[in-house]
Design an enzyme around this catalytic site. Structure first.
Site, PDB file in Angstrom:
ATOM      1  N   LYS A  57       0.830  -1.211   0.000  1.00  0.00           N
ATOM      2  CA  LYS A  57       0.000   0.000   0.000  1.00  0.00           C
ATOM      3  C   LYS A  57       0.866   1.264   0.000  1.00  0.00           C
ATOM      4  O   LYS A  57       0.689   2.164  -0.816  1.00  0.00           O
ATOM      5  CB  LYS A  57      -0.937  -0.026   1.217  1.00  0.00           C
ATOM      6  CG  LYS A  57      -1.758   1.227   1.409  1.00  0.00           C
ATOM      7  CD  LYS A  57      -2.666   1.500   0.220  1.00  0.00           C
ATOM      8  CE  LYS A  57      -3.207   2.902   0.267  1.00  0.00           C
ATOM      9  NZ  LYS A  57      -3.946   3.291  -0.924  1.00  0.00           N
ATOM     10  N   CYS A 101      -4.444  11.020   1.337  1.00  0.00           N
ATOM     11  CA  CYS A 101      -3.529   9.864   1.322  1.00  0.00           C
ATOM     12  C   CYS A 101      -2.077  10.194   0.997  1.00  0.00           C
ATOM     13  O   CYS A 101      -1.200   9.958   1.821  1.00  0.00           O
ATOM     14  CB  CYS A 101      -4.068   8.828   0.346  1.00  0.00           C
ATOM     15  SG  CYS A 101      -5.604   8.106   0.934  1.00  0.00           S
ATOM     16  N   LYS A 132       0.088  12.191   3.659  1.00  0.00           N
ATOM     17  CA  LYS A 132       0.392  11.498   4.927  1.00  0.00           C
ATOM     18  C   LYS A 132       1.133  10.173   4.686  1.00  0.00           C
ATOM     19  O   LYS A 132       1.965   9.777   5.495  1.00  0.00           O
ATOM     20  CB  LYS A 132      -0.882  11.293   5.750  1.00  0.00           C
ATOM     21  CG  LYS A 132      -1.732  10.118   5.348  1.00  0.00           C
ATOM     22  CD  LYS A 132      -2.839   9.848   6.350  1.00  0.00           C
ATOM     23  CE  LYS A 132      -3.812   8.810   5.838  1.00  0.00           C
ATOM     24  NZ  LYS A 132      -3.244   7.494   5.561  1.00  0.00           N
TER      25      LYS A 132
HETATM   26  P1  NAD Z   1     -12.365   9.172   6.872  1.00  0.00           P
HETATM   27  O1  NAD Z   1     -11.767  10.133   7.827  1.00  0.00           O
HETATM   28  O2  NAD Z   1     -13.123   9.666   5.686  1.00  0.00           O
HETATM   29  O3  NAD Z   1     -13.336   8.181   7.664  1.00  0.00           O
HETATM   30  C1  NAD Z   1     -13.018   7.585   8.887  1.00  0.00           C
HETATM   31  C2  NAD Z   1     -14.317   7.308   9.637  1.00  0.00           C
HETATM   32  O4  NAD Z   1     -14.045   6.520  10.798  1.00  0.00           O
HETATM   33  C3  NAD Z   1     -15.027   8.581  10.141  1.00  0.00           C
HETATM   34  O5  NAD Z   1     -16.367   8.599   9.692  1.00  0.00           O
HETATM   35  C4  NAD Z   1     -14.943   8.451  11.668  1.00  0.00           C
HETATM   36  O6  NAD Z   1     -16.039   9.050  12.331  1.00  0.00           O
HETATM   37  C5  NAD Z   1     -14.922   6.953  11.824  1.00  0.00           C
HETATM   38  N1  NAD Z   1     -14.437   6.458  13.126  1.00  0.00           N
HETATM   39  C6  NAD Z   1     -13.461   6.958  13.920  1.00  0.00           C
HETATM   40  N2  NAD Z   1     -13.348   6.212  15.040  1.00  0.00           N
HETATM   41  C7  NAD Z   1     -14.245   5.202  14.939  1.00  0.00           C
HETATM   42  C8  NAD Z   1     -14.620   4.115  15.776  1.00  0.00           C
HETATM   43  N3  NAD Z   1     -14.037   3.887  16.955  1.00  0.00           N
HETATM   44  N4  NAD Z   1     -15.590   3.283  15.333  1.00  0.00           N
HETATM   45  C9  NAD Z   1     -16.217   3.488  14.165  1.00  0.00           C
HETATM   46  N5  NAD Z   1     -15.921   4.509  13.342  1.00  0.00           N
HETATM   47  C10 NAD Z   1     -14.949   5.359  13.721  1.00  0.00           C
HETATM   48  O7  NAD Z   1     -11.167   8.220   6.404  1.00  0.00           O
HETATM   49  P2  NAD Z   1     -10.913   7.588   4.952  1.00  0.00           P
HETATM   50  O8  NAD Z   1     -10.513   8.635   3.992  1.00  0.00           O
HETATM   51  O9  NAD Z   1     -12.040   6.677   4.610  1.00  0.00           O
HETATM   52  O10 NAD Z   1      -9.604   6.719   5.264  1.00  0.00           O
HETATM   53  C11 NAD Z   1      -9.646   5.611   6.109  1.00  0.00           C
HETATM   54  C12 NAD Z   1      -8.351   4.832   5.948  1.00  0.00           C
HETATM   55  O11 NAD Z   1      -8.223   4.330   4.618  1.00  0.00           O
HETATM   56  C13 NAD Z   1      -7.085   5.653   6.194  1.00  0.00           C
HETATM   57  O12 NAD Z   1      -6.112   4.834   6.772  1.00  0.00           O
HETATM   58  C14 NAD Z   1      -6.653   6.042   4.790  1.00  0.00           C
HETATM   59  O13 NAD Z   1      -5.278   6.276   4.693  1.00  0.00           O
HETATM   60  C15 NAD Z   1      -7.033   4.803   4.001  1.00  0.00           C
HETATM   61  N6  NAD Z   1      -7.325   5.049   2.586  1.00  0.00           N
HETATM   62  C16 NAD Z   1      -8.027   6.159   2.207  1.00  0.00           C
HETATM   63  C17 NAD Z   1      -8.298   6.367   0.854  1.00  0.00           C
HETATM   64  C18 NAD Z   1      -9.033   7.605   0.412  1.00  0.00           C
HETATM   65  O14 NAD Z   1      -9.015   7.877  -0.787  1.00  0.00           O
HETATM   66  N7  NAD Z   1      -9.682   8.362   1.281  1.00  0.00           N
HETATM   67  C19 NAD Z   1      -7.871   5.442  -0.105  1.00  0.00           C
HETATM   68  C20 NAD Z   1      -7.183   4.305   0.317  1.00  0.00           C
HETATM   69  C21 NAD Z   1      -6.910   4.116   1.672  1.00  0.00           C
END
Ligand code: NAD
Length: 458
Positions: free
Chosen positions: A205, A261, A264
């Site tokens: 990743k 992404c 960070k």
């Molecule tokens: P985001 O911030 O959009 O969503 C995270 C969600 O988790 C939020 O809605 C938050 O309220 C919730 N949350 C926090 N604590 C929680 C708990 N204890 N129980 C349940 N829900 C909880 O994040 P994202 O952009 O979806 O990214 C999530 C992960 O995926 C990160 O590690 C990111 O690096 C990775 N990622 C993101 C993308 C992207 O394009 N956004 C792509 C690939 C990977």
């Protein structure tokens, strides 16, 4: 598969949950944000992603997906629990794993049957192993738990498509049991599966994201050199793109990568290397180039104008890329404070991002400057002294060169996304600066106007 639970309903968790339901699984999504859960229960997507809301509504109606804040109910009898919570950066660049730890603890206290925990969030190498230990340390009931890695590769703006038609699914497991469960879950997607160890999956990743970030920074670096030497980056990238070894994607120069992404994930990998007494020089360079690149338009415009004080500045595009309302690490967020500090009167247009931008910069005065949000590109451009293009939305790309010439007080345009042909801007007498290409009508417009005024006086 009887029941899949997903922790976190952000870009990754929500899209994964909806797509799992779409291929026939029974899904329950958990979030701590009650407002989000209420919206989702009503079939409203809290984020903008093409096709997401209609799939969400359809699967709610079909009874395959539900949403809750009650993690205990959701986790206790789940066969697999996917973690899609955020892993933002800490001040030192490392990944903040506090949300992962919270969910791990909640899982340990809730599960009442054997369960596979799958980490979809982007986490440093070795985290899956630690999460497994952590859950087992806090386990309340005598059940079997294993942790598997299943990193997500979707791009915001095309998240649903990227999930349903992913180029590959990477799974990192340490047992046949875990591998079989994940293979079974992904079977209906009918996509290639790359099965590796957990550590390798976690590294795949970061290595993938950072490679793309490097490609962007490399092209921006070359673009800056093109400007100094008189080459044109678009010709250069076209010439490069025919080479299969290079590929034809991610060769566009611009004002740097943003989003949740690449910024960070480059910092987290660089931190991981540092922590292992290794200097990851390539990724470090990508980070440095990107930081500089984000304000390149501001710097160029500052060189051309004496001050932004009292000037009407049209900003076209606020989000870090088109197709999303996400502002995380968007170049606009670096430039707007600089402009406001100088006393600019900003008129900002973005088809989707203004709602979120308003929450950071409410409409009105900010120090010496002001910010106004408009729903029409034309209103932003009317009487503007300068225009900065940050995002290549279709609504921005469709603005004709003549529009800048006819509406702006001085048709002075700084384009961070190279959306116009140089010759079109030249013909339309727009003073145009883009990335890695020669300036057009440099200072020429003002001279022409002065000349015309003088002629009129005579
Ligand atoms: P985001 O911030 O959009 O969503 C995270 C969600 O988790 C939020 O809605 C938050 O309220 C919730 N949350 C926090 N604590 C929680 C708990 N204890 N129980 C349940 N829900 C909880 O994040 P994202 O952009 O979806 O990214 C999530 C992960 O995926 C990160 O590690 C990111 O690096 C990775 N990622 C993101 C993308 C992207 O394009 N956004 C792509 C690939 C990977």
């Amino acid at each position: 598969m009887n029941k899949i639970a997903v922790a976190g309903t952000g870009y990754v968790g929500l899209v994964a949950g909806v797509c799992f339901a779409e291929v026939g699984h029974n899904v329950i999504c958990v979030d701590i944000d009650k407002e989000k859960i209420d919206k989702l229960k009503a079939g409203i997507s809290p984020i903008f992603e093409a096709g997401l809301e209609s799939l969400l509504k359809k699967n709610i109606l079909d009874g395959r997906i539900d949403f809750t804040t009650d993690y205990q109910q959701a986790y206790k009898d789940a066969d697999a629990i996917f973690l899609g919570v955020g892993t933002p950066e800490n001040e030192d660049g490392s990944a903040n794993l506090s949300h992962i730890a919270t969910v791990a603890r909640e899982i340990a206290e809730s599960i009442e049957k054997d369960c596979l925990v799958v980490v979809k969030s982007t986490v440093p190498v070795g985290t899956n192993h630690k999460v497994e230990q952590f859950i087992n340390d806090f386990l309340k009931n005598e059940v079997k738990v294993e942790v598997a890695s299943n990193p997500e590769f979707l791009a915001q703006g095309s998240a649903v498509h990227d999930t349903l038609f992913a180029q590959r699914i990477v799974i990192g497991t340490e047992s046949d049991w875990a591998e079989n469960i994940l293979t079974e879950i992904y079977k209906p997607f009918n996509l290639p599966i790359v099965s590796v160890s957990r550590n390798s999956a976690e590294m795949i990743k970061y290595a993938s994201n950072d490679f793309l970030a490097l490609k962007i920074s490399y092209m921006n670096d070359i673009a800056n050199l093109c400007e100094l030497t008189g080459a044109d980056i678009q010709d250069v990238s076209r010439g490069m793109s025919f080479d299969d070894r290079i590929g034809n994607k991610f060769l566009n120069a611009g004002i740097g990568y943003g989003g949740s992404c690449f910024p960070k994930d480059t910092k987290a990998l660089e931190y991981l290397a540092r922590n292992n007494n290794y200097e990851l020089k390539t990724v470090k360079a990508a980070i440095d180039v990107n930081e500089e690149q984000k304000t390149v338009l501001y710097k160029k415009a500052s060189n051309r104008l004496i001050t932004f004080n009292g000037l009407k500045v049209a900003i076209l595009g606020l989000t870090f890329k088109p197709g999303t309302d996400d502002l995380r690490e968007a170049p606009s967020l670096k430039n707007v404070p600089l402009l406001l500090a100088e006393g600019a009167n900003i008129f900002a247009f973005d088809p989707i991002g203004t709602k979120n931008f308003r929450e950071i910069y409410p409409e009105g005065a900010h120090g010496k400057g002001t910010i106004t949000y408009v729903e029409d590109v034309e209103v932003a451009l009317q009487g503007a002294n300068v225009c900065l293009i940050f995002t290549e939305w279709p609504e921005v790309k469709s603005v004709s060169p003549e529009t800048y010439k006819s509406l702006m007080r001085t048709p002075l345009v700084y384009d961070g996304r190279n959306i116009y042909e140089l010759k079109d801007m030249e013909v339309s007498e727009v003073e145009y600066y883009s990335i890695g290409r020669p300036p057009i009508n440099k200072g020429g417009i003002r001279e022409t106007k002065t000349y015309e005024k003088l002629k009129a006086r005579i």
